[in-house]
Design an enzyme around this catalytic site. Structure first.
Site, short mmCIF file in Angstrom:
data_model
loop_
_atom_site.label_atom_id
_atom_site.label_comp_id
_atom_site.label_asym_id
_atom_site.label_seq_id
_atom_site.Cartn_x
_atom_site.Cartn_y
_atom_site.Cartn_z
N ASP A 128 35.84 50.02 5.84
CA ASP A 128 34.93 50.11 6.88
C ASP A 128 34.62 51.65 6.94
OD1 ASP A 128 34.58 47.60 7.70
OD2 ASP A 128 36.10 47.72 9.39
N THR A 179 46.43 30.69 7.15
CA THR A 179 47.86 30.76 6.35
C THR A 179 48.15 32.23 5.99
OG1 THR A 179 46.55 30.64 4.14
CG2 THR A 179 47.27 28.54 5.14
N ARG A 185 42.08 37.45 2.70
CA ARG A 185 43.35 36.86 3.47
C ARG A 185 42.93 35.70 4.32
NH1 ARG A 185 48.37 38.89 6.75
NH2 ARG A 185 46.81 39.33 8.23
N ASP A 233 40.85 51.38 9.05
CA ASP A 233 40.29 50.50 8.01
C ASP A 233 39.44 51.20 6.71
OD1 ASP A 233 39.44 46.95 7.75
OD2 ASP A 233 38.56 48.50 6.50
N1 URA Z 1 44.10 48.15 5.08
C1 URA Z 1 43.27 49.24 5.89
O1 URA Z 1 42.17 49.47 5.34
N2 URA Z 1 43.91 49.74 6.48
C2 URA Z 1 45.28 49.62 7.05
O2 URA Z 1 45.82 50.36 7.92
C3 URA Z 1 45.86 48.55 6.30
C4 URA Z 1 45.29 47.84 5.42
#
Ligand code: URA
Length: 210
Positions: free
Chosen positions: A204, A109, A105, A201
């Protein structure tokens, strides 16, 4: 067309997902659980695959036995968290072809920018399943499906672990023909666009890059 949403609420899926949500679950356990849920979701997603009867011989007698019809499906992982679901899918469908889509992303923008795209050349003759554990805003999912549709797959399904209502609505708006399979529909997105209650995430947590 009424867009299709399948909530896979099997108790094993739900229990494994709860373990994944816990903040003290290790990366190794998180990865293992995602692969296991991937297998269970693959079972649901492949439920309507066409079969054909072919003659075989059992040790006792000949019979016409059911086999999968048509070409092997394509599993398309949206990098990088999609690879966590891919492992489980491949355990159940080991002959599947694999495609990858890399998007990031743009911080300025907020538009999804493609950095990697590789799918089998004959994808127009194959059913595809797109894998991305977190359907949050839906922006990257829509961008990935826009790009994938340029290659004209025979069919497309979208599979995630967690979906936010906002993401479901967005994906349904732009791709009403693509059924969504999810293990859970969470409450909402927070102001940082994370799914809540969520699991954090996914990339991660899978790869230990917290
Ligand atoms: N991507 C993720 O890994 N976790 C979220 O909560 C939203 C997007």
């Amino acid at each position: 067309m009424t867009p299709k949403l399948v909530h896979v609420d099997h108790p094993l899926v739900q229990c494994k997902l709860s373990l994944m949500r816990k903040k003290d679950t290790s990366s190794a356990d998180f990865r293992q659980l995602m692969a296991e849920i991937g297998m269970l979701l693959a079972y649901e997603v492949t439920r309507d695959l066409p079969i054909e009867l072919r003659p075989i011989e059992t040790p006792l007698m000949p019979m016409n036995a059911p086999f999968l019809q048509g070409k092997d499906m394509v599993l398309v992982s949206i990098l990088r968290a999609g690879n966590g679901l891919l492992d489980g899918f491949l355990k159940l469908v080991p002959t599947a072809r694999v495609g990858h889509i890399g998007l990031y992303r743009d911080p300025r923008t907020h538009v999804a920018v493609e950095y990697y795209f590789k799918v089998p050349q004959d994808i127009d003759t194959r059913d595809t399943v797109v894998l991305d554990p977190m359907l949050a805003t839906g922006h990257s999912a829509v961008a990935a499906l826009d790009r994938l549709k340029q290659t004209k797959p025979k069919s497309i399904k979208f599979v995630c672990l967690l979906a936010a209502p906002e993401g479901i609505e967005y994906l349904h708006e732009f791709h009403p023909d693509v059924p969504i399979y999810t293990a859970a529909i969470d409450e909402k997105l927070n102001d940082k666009k994370y799914i809540v209650p969520g699991l954090g995430d996914a990339g991660d947590r899978l790869f230990g890059t917290l």
